[in-house]
Design a protein around this motif. Sequence first.
Motif: not given
Length: 490
Positions: A364-365, A386-391
């Motif tokens: 997930y992004t 996996t969860l990516t949290i960015k910006n």
Amino acid sequence: MPSATPSRRRRRLVAGLGAAGAAGAVTALVAILVPSASASTLFSDDFENGAGNWSKSGGAWSVVSDGSKVYQQAKADSELARVFAGEVTWTDYSVEAKIKGLDLSKGLAGVAARASGSSTMYRLALTSAGKAELQSVKGSAITVLGSAAVSDPAAWHTVRVDVSGSSVSGFVDGAKVASGTGSLTGTGRIGLVTSFASAEFDDVAVNPLSAGTTSPTATKSATASPTPTKTASPAPTKTASPTPTKSAGATPTATATPAPTSASTAWPKATGEKAVTATIPVSGTLDGGNVRYFGSGALGSDSQDESQDPIFKLADGAVLKNVILGAPAADGIHCSGSCTLINVWWENVGEDAATFKGGTSAAYTVDGGGAKGADDKVFQHNGGGTLTIKNFQVEDFGKLYRSCGNCSTQHKRAVIVQNVVATAPAGSLVGINSNFGDTAKISGVTVIGKKSLDICVKFTGNSSGKEPTKIGTGPDGVNCIYNESDITFK
């Protein structure tokens, strides 16, 4: 209520003077009728053309006739009924409305400023005790900043709230009744509110203020003020309002998508609004074009119930981008498998902003966007993967991320947090279950307005539904993977 004919006569007078005469007449009318107005009006609404500028949350709202068109909330047993308008980016301004209590025997009716969520705002309310109370509201916590007696709360009164910097002031019929210093978020929309009461609202006007200033104050007392009628309305007509209506772009567009925003990007202005009464399924890609979606009907409550339905439900591999979730947001977004959220903005987090429910290999992004007003979690990770949290930017929240601590089926989960700005009030950044092998990799985090924050909290999770046990915080190189230099406090 007295007829609104005189105010209509003023509009005809201006229209008949020609361009130069109209400009002079408008200037004179503003000088006489609206001493607090600046050169530009942010928003105005007299409901003569309906209530398309407002999003509802609770209650039974409708435009009715009472001498002229007014906005009525008729359900006196509604615990909390609100409508919101304007932009979440508004900072220092004055908002006023005319209010007539229909049934204030058990509750209140008022006008709200800096509403950063459906239950976070400043409001000046006429109450069942015969008072006007200036309140700071955050969830169930209500702080009274000041109050004054008001004669005949069931009559029409002009109620105004000024917010400038950290200063908050309330006025009834031009008289200052209360002021104080607030600690809520410094931006937000306007609102009309009732609680266990029914009322009518009219002639809403919003004008900008300079930071550190308030509008000129009348010297008379609130109790001695004559009850104003709608005919003396200082509000500009709705034709001057620049606020977009629902008809302007309420349908998702297929236009080219901007790149994901940085964590410091300003919140976008909504291009339109769309009420959602049933969950919207998404497979493939949905580009919302920065339309504001908000819950209505079955999705129109502000409950913290874990069983709520979401506004959007994304199938495995789906992409949702350029969407604003307004209040109420129900249970936000559910991802059934891998998903991507690009430039999604939550103006007020309901139960959770998004819940991730995919399998062990799901990815997930969340790229760009932001969230405000989460009493508990922003992102809830119930599945595996996996969860990516960015910006991303987050403000006024309990936790940015939580790996489910007591789900009946547990997984080893991973979260990656990159380039995130977190603004206080804030509880903690991420929470993971070290006994299930969870990991959190964190870098480039900026914390604003707080000298310290639990960046990574470790729990002992379970599958029995019991409350998980907190066992520690901070980097350990195994579960909580980051260096102190990855976190900046401002």
